[in-house]
Design a protein around this motif. Structure first.
Motif, PDB file in Angstrom:
ATOM      1  N   ASP A   1      26.779   8.290  54.895  1.00  0.00           N
ATOM      2  CA  ASP A   1      26.624   7.689  56.224  1.00  0.00           C
ATOM      3  C   ASP A   1      25.970   6.307  56.063  1.00  0.00           C
ATOM      4  O   ASP A   1      24.762   6.162  56.215  1.00  0.00           O
ATOM      5  CB  ASP A   1      25.781   8.599  57.114  1.00  0.00           C
ATOM      6  CG  ASP A   1      25.781   8.093  58.560  1.00  0.00           C
ATOM      7  OD1 ASP A   1      26.342   6.994  58.798  1.00  0.00           O
ATOM      8  OD2 ASP A   1      25.228   8.781  59.431  1.00  0.00           O
ATOM      9  N   GLY A   2      26.804   5.328  55.742  1.00  0.00           N
ATOM     10  CA  GLY A   2      26.316   3.985  55.433  1.00  0.00           C
ATOM     11  C   GLY A   2      25.466   3.396  56.530  1.00  0.00           C
ATOM     12  O   GLY A   2      24.457   2.728  56.282  1.00  0.00           O
ATOM     13  N   ALA A   3      25.864   3.626  57.773  1.00  0.00           N
ATOM     14  CA  ALA A   3      25.157   3.025  58.902  1.00  0.00           C
ATOM     15  C   ALA A   3      23.741   3.585  59.024  1.00  0.00           C
ATOM     16  O   ALA A   3      22.889   2.985  59.676  1.00  0.00           O
ATOM     17  CB  ALA A   3      25.940   3.248  60.189  1.00  0.00           C
ATOM     18  N   CYS A   4      23.490   4.748  58.405  1.00  0.00           N
ATOM     19  CA  CYS A   4      22.148   5.337  58.491  1.00  0.00           C
ATOM     20  C   CYS A   4      21.309   5.069  57.250  1.00  0.00           C
ATOM     21  O   CYS A   4      20.162   5.520  57.164  1.00  0.00           O
ATOM     22  CB  CYS A   4      22.252   6.844  58.709  1.00  0.00           C
ATOM     23  SG  CYS A   4      22.808   7.214  60.382  1.00  0.00           S
ATOM     24  N   ALA A   5      21.845   4.357  56.269  1.00  0.00           N
ATOM     25  CA  ALA A   5      21.046   4.001  55.085  1.00  0.00           C
ATOM     26  C   ALA A   5      19.913   3.088  55.539  1.00  0.00           C
ATOM     27  O   ALA A   5      20.078   2.287  56.460  1.00  0.00           O
ATOM     28  CB  ALA A   5      21.929   3.291  54.057  1.00  0.00           C
ATOM     29  N   PRO A   6      18.735   3.224  54.897  1.00  0.00           N
ATOM     30  CA  PRO A   6      17.604   2.388  55.294  1.00  0.00           C
ATOM     31  C   PRO A   6      17.967   0.904  55.209  1.00  0.00           C
ATOM     32  O   PRO A   6      18.542   0.471  54.207  1.00  0.00           O
ATOM     33  CB  PRO A   6      16.523   2.740  54.269  1.00  0.00           C
ATOM     34  CG  PRO A   6      16.894   4.077  53.746  1.00  0.00           C
ATOM     35  CD  PRO A   6      18.386   4.145  53.810  1.00  0.00           C
ATOM     36  N   VAL A   7      17.644   0.144  56.218  1.00  0.00           N
ATOM     37  CA  VAL A   7      17.990  -1.271  56.249  1.00  0.00           C
ATOM     38  C   VAL A   7      16.846  -2.072  56.857  1.00  0.00           C
ATOM     39  O   VAL A   7      16.123  -1.594  57.739  1.00  0.00           O
ATOM     40  CB  VAL A   7      19.309  -1.503  57.026  1.00  0.00           C
ATOM     41  CG1 VAL A   7      19.209  -1.012  58.463  1.00  0.00           C
ATOM     42  CG2 VAL A   7      19.724  -2.975  57.011  1.00  0.00           C
ATOM     43  N   ARG A   8      16.631  -3.271  56.335  1.00  0.00           N
ATOM     44  CA  ARG A   8      15.650  -4.186  56.915  1.00  0.00           C
ATOM     45  C   ARG A   8      16.323  -5.548  57.112  1.00  0.00           C
ATOM     46  O   ARG A   8      17.061  -6.001  56.243  1.00  0.00           O
ATOM     47  CB  ARG A   8      14.434  -4.382  55.995  1.00  0.00           C
ATOM     48  CG  ARG A   8      13.512  -3.184  55.903  1.00  0.00           C
ATOM     49  CD  ARG A   8      12.747  -2.943  57.206  1.00  0.00           C
ATOM     50  NE  ARG A   8      11.894  -1.756  57.150  1.00  0.00           N
ATOM     51  CZ  ARG A   8      12.315  -0.497  57.253  1.00  0.00           C
ATOM     52  NH1 ARG A   8      13.601  -0.239  57.402  1.00  0.00           N
ATOM     53  NH2 ARG A   8      11.465   0.505  57.196  1.00  0.00           N
ATOM     54  N   TYR A   9      16.063  -6.169  58.245  1.00  0.00           N
ATOM     55  CA  TYR A   9      16.515  -7.547  58.484  1.00  0.00           C
ATOM     56  C   TYR A   9      15.333  -8.460  58.167  1.00  0.00           C
ATOM     57  O   TYR A   9      14.223  -8.226  58.664  1.00  0.00           O
ATOM     58  CB  TYR A   9      17.000  -7.701  59.926  1.00  0.00           C
ATOM     59  CG  TYR A   9      18.270  -6.914  60.175  1.00  0.00           C
ATOM     60  CD1 TYR A   9      19.512  -7.524  60.037  1.00  0.00           C
ATOM     61  CD2 TYR A   9      18.229  -5.559  60.484  1.00  0.00           C
ATOM     62  CE1 TYR A   9      20.691  -6.813  60.222  1.00  0.00           C
ATOM     63  CE2 TYR A   9      19.400  -4.828  60.670  1.00  0.00           C
ATOM     64  CZ  TYR A   9      20.621  -5.456  60.536  1.00  0.00           C
ATOM     65  OH  TYR A   9      21.777  -4.750  60.706  1.00  0.00           O
TER      66      TYR A   9
ATOM     67  N   VAL B   1      20.558  -9.282  63.222  1.00  0.00           N
ATOM     68  CA  VAL B   1      21.546  -8.203  63.262  1.00  0.00           C
ATOM     69  C   VAL B   1      22.973  -8.742  63.425  1.00  0.00           C
ATOM     70  O   VAL B   1      23.889  -8.340  62.718  1.00  0.00           O
ATOM     71  CB  VAL B   1      21.226  -7.195  64.396  1.00  0.00           C
ATOM     72  CG1 VAL B   1      22.311  -6.137  64.488  1.00  0.00           C
ATOM     73  CG2 VAL B   1      19.871  -6.550  64.141  1.00  0.00           C
ATOM     74  N   SER B   2      23.160  -9.694  64.357  1.00  0.00           N
ATOM     75  CA  SER B   2      24.509 -10.231  64.552  1.00  0.00           C
ATOM     76  C   SER B   2      24.630 -11.602  63.882  1.00  0.00           C
ATOM     77  O   SER B   2      25.473 -12.411  64.240  1.00  0.00           O
ATOM     78  CB  SER B   2      24.801 -10.358  66.046  1.00  0.00           C
ATOM     79  OG  SER B   2      23.821 -11.217  66.622  1.00  0.00           O
ATOM     80  N   GLY B   3      23.772 -11.858  62.904  1.00  0.00           N
ATOM     81  CA  GLY B   3      23.705 -13.181  62.258  1.00  0.00           C
ATOM     82  C   GLY B   3      24.751 -13.359  61.171  1.00  0.00           C
ATOM     83  O   GLY B   3      25.679 -12.550  61.038  1.00  0.00           O
ATOM     84  N   ILE B   4      24.564 -14.410  60.371  1.00  0.00           N
ATOM     85  CA  ILE B   4      25.617 -14.800  59.445  1.00  0.00           C
ATOM     86  C   ILE B   4      25.805 -13.828  58.281  1.00  0.00           C
ATOM     87  O   ILE B   4      26.814 -13.894  57.605  1.00  0.00           O
ATOM     88  CB  ILE B   4      25.381 -16.222  58.871  1.00  0.00           C
ATOM     89  CG1 ILE B   4      24.014 -16.321  58.199  1.00  0.00           C
ATOM     90  CG2 ILE B   4      25.542 -17.281  59.934  1.00  0.00           C
ATOM     91  CD1 ILE B   4      23.852 -17.583  57.388  1.00  0.00           C
ATOM     92  N   HIS B   5      24.872 -12.909  58.062  1.00  0.00           N
ATOM     93  CA  HIS B   5      25.071 -11.948  56.974  1.00  0.00           C
ATOM     94  C   HIS B   5      25.653 -10.622  57.466  1.00  0.00           C
ATOM     95  O   HIS B   5      25.776  -9.679  56.690  1.00  0.00           O
ATOM     96  CB  HIS B   5      23.762 -11.692  56.219  1.00  0.00           C
ATOM     97  CG  HIS B   5      23.323 -12.858  55.393  1.00  0.00           C
ATOM     98  ND1 HIS B   5      22.313 -12.791  54.471  1.00  0.00           N
ATOM     99  CD2 HIS B   5      23.784 -14.126  55.329  1.00  0.00           C
ATOM    100  CE1 HIS B   5      22.144 -13.971  53.900  1.00  0.00           C
ATOM    101  NE2 HIS B   5      23.021 -14.800  54.416  1.00  0.00           N
ATOM    102  N   ALA B   6      26.003 -10.551  58.740  1.00  0.00           N
ATOM    103  CA  ALA B   6      26.487  -9.286  59.312  1.00  0.00           C
ATOM    104  C   ALA B   6      27.743  -8.793  58.596  1.00  0.00           C
ATOM    105  O   ALA B   6      27.886  -7.588  58.338  1.00  0.00           O
ATOM    106  CB  ALA B   6      26.746  -9.459  60.808  1.00  0.00           C
TER     107      ALA B   6
END
Lengths: 343, 343
Positions: free
Chosen positions: A210-218, A189-194
């Motif tokens: 609402d970009g922050a609520c778009a489905p996301v996977r790390y 989450v706070s890694g180099i691709h943040a």
């Protein structure tokens, strides 16, 4: 093997003059220079690099720390570094940390300042304390692709505006008409691709989503990581029409997953990545991606490190130098298209 | 930085004993060994590799000469070499010759015997005279993947039975029912892939076909090379139902060409390669290929070179040692199938 002294004797000069000619330093008249070079040629003199390096206190190699030589981006980058280094007569030692700070520390302790004159660091998950210790031991360190130009790391670095890259990728999908977009982030989450993900979220926000609520996977920054994350995202959110990957490898993995799920790319799923590695051009369909200035970054990193090796005076303020490469740019290929009208 | 002498003083032994303990040589009692290791630990002593290497006359790095670090096989091989080397405390310098004997010679002259203790050569198009000169200068050379186990090169080598690999690939296509098979050879006619092509021709012959007359193209050993050769082969011989590539990259290029020509792989065109690089597993369809024992070859090459570096006595006959790796084996994936019945 002939020695420096023999060359000097034959040319009728002092060994120091031979050394100056060979290293293109000091003031040597053209006639003397020619005489020295002729003696070098006639005797077949070959400077003993390790010995010279020890005498000068600076070995002629540079170490490149990478987290995984098996990730195809790193060989591409290493090749660019090597080409730039070769022009300055130095050689490249590639150290592969396997993403492990312990291994990275072992390499740094063994080679920095003894076997190598300086260290280029490429996303190698190294501890900053270890890097600073390396600098204190006399081996300059340059970070090759710092992800946040506006938030410098306190070590010399070449920075790439990866936030802008994420923004460009998202804007491209939005312009095509996509609204249900999943994100795969190839780091923690706070890694180099943040920063890349921040750019994606900002572009979504700017489009009223609402970009922050778009489905996301790390996920791991590999094709396999992207494959697994895409499979999971599509199972959970079958209405997604596009996938944004923070790197080309996870994006390529997304395309593989789509193929195995029987989804046509780009008709049923658009996929976009970041970096523009060779595989992006070679995949079928070829991958739309945001190209970063890899060769420019390699050349700047070598230039910066060479400067620090040649003139390691901290008073120049070079220790905190940040070079920013040209802005990323969108490369549209065959993996993105307008979303299919709802059946 | 603490010196060897300081460690010796603290442990109450001679510097030679400290050196023996650190290099695991000579006879040192266990109590003494422990005392030395405690002193090393307490003082934070770090052996100065370049200095030690010069003192011993052997630097702690090994050079790997490759013809193109951008060819994804080489990073995979370099990784395996690096893992094997790290266990012996040595480091890897990768030298990229760009397939140019001149560049290769420049690297050999600069590094062999000074910066590196020995040289691993991986299909780097080097001149044998240059390699023999390197050996004469005191740096052992090992060829990592010699293509003809029965025809040794007169230098120590690890050999792979690539003729058998070509035979296995062709037999697989023949068993599926293919008769009109095109070949793409990733080297010049008498180049390093000739043995693979010989195997292909022999298998065709054994099946009652005139293998030597099957359509063949010699192409660069890249995806682009395979792409262009396939496009040309299929334009000239539209009745081909299968393509044999002497390496995975040209075979992957053949699949890209098929995709761009609208041909379904494997339904309308079967494709088989040799090596089994990571991309073979990751392409869609995944590539059927003949796997060669890459990791085993890397480990054997390191073992052979390390032996020669440690005991460079030519009387052992090691100079002509040939190690043959396990036989290649067919890996069937999704790019091959029975030919479509004639419509």
């Amino acid at each position: 093997m002939p020695t420096l002294n023999e060359v000097a004797r034959r040319a009728g000069v002092t060994p120091a003059t031979v050394s100056n000619v060979l290293r293109e330093r000091g003031r040597v008249g053209e006639a003397t220079r020619q005489r020295v070079l002729e003696a070098v040629e006639a005797l077949g003199y070959r400077p003993h690099l390790s010995a010279r390096a020890l005498a000068e206190g600076r070995p002629p190699t540079i170490a490149l720390m990478v987290s995984s030589i098996a990730n195809p981006f790193y060989p591409e980058f290493a090749l660019a570094v090597e080409n730039a280094l070769r022009r300055s007569g130095r050689f490249l030692i590639i150290c592969n940390t396997d993403g492990d700070p312990q291994t990275g520390r072992a390499y740094l302790e063994q080679i920095a300042g003894t076997l190598s004159a300086g260290v280029l660091v490429m996303n190698a998950n190294l501890d900053f304390a270890d890097l600073r210790a390396t600098v204190r031991r006399g081996a300059p360190v340059v970070l090759c692709m710092w992800e946040r130009p506006l938030d410098p790391p306190g070590l010399p670095c070449v920075a790439v505006d990866f936030r802008r890259a994420g923004e460009l990728a998202a804007q491209h999908l939005l312009t095509l008409g996509h609204r249900r977009i999943g994100a795969i982030v190839g780091s923690k989450v706070s890694g180099i691709h943040a920063a890349r993900y921040d750019g994606f979220v900002a572009a979504m926000q700017a489009a009223g989503l609402d970009g922050a609520c778009a489905p996301v996977r790390y996920a791991p920054d590999t094709t396999q990581g992207g494959y697994a994350a895409t499979t999971e995202l599509l199972a959970r959110h079958p209405d997604l029409t596009a996938i944004f990957g923070t790197n080309d490898l996870p994006a390529l993995g997304a395309m593989q997953a789509a193929a195995d799920l029987g989804l046509n790319v780009p008709r049923e799923l658009s996929v976009v990545g970041i970096t523009d590695i060779q595989l992006a051009r070679e995949s079928r369909p070829a991958l739309t991606t945001v190209a970063v200035a890899t060769i420019e970054a390699a050349e700047l990193a070598v230039e910066l490190l060479t400067d620090l090796v040649e003139a390691p005076d901290p008073a120049t303020g070079a220790a905190a130098r940040v070079c920013v490469v040209s802005a990323p740019r969108l490369v549209i290929r065959a993996s993105t298209a307008a979303p299919r009208a709802k059946g």
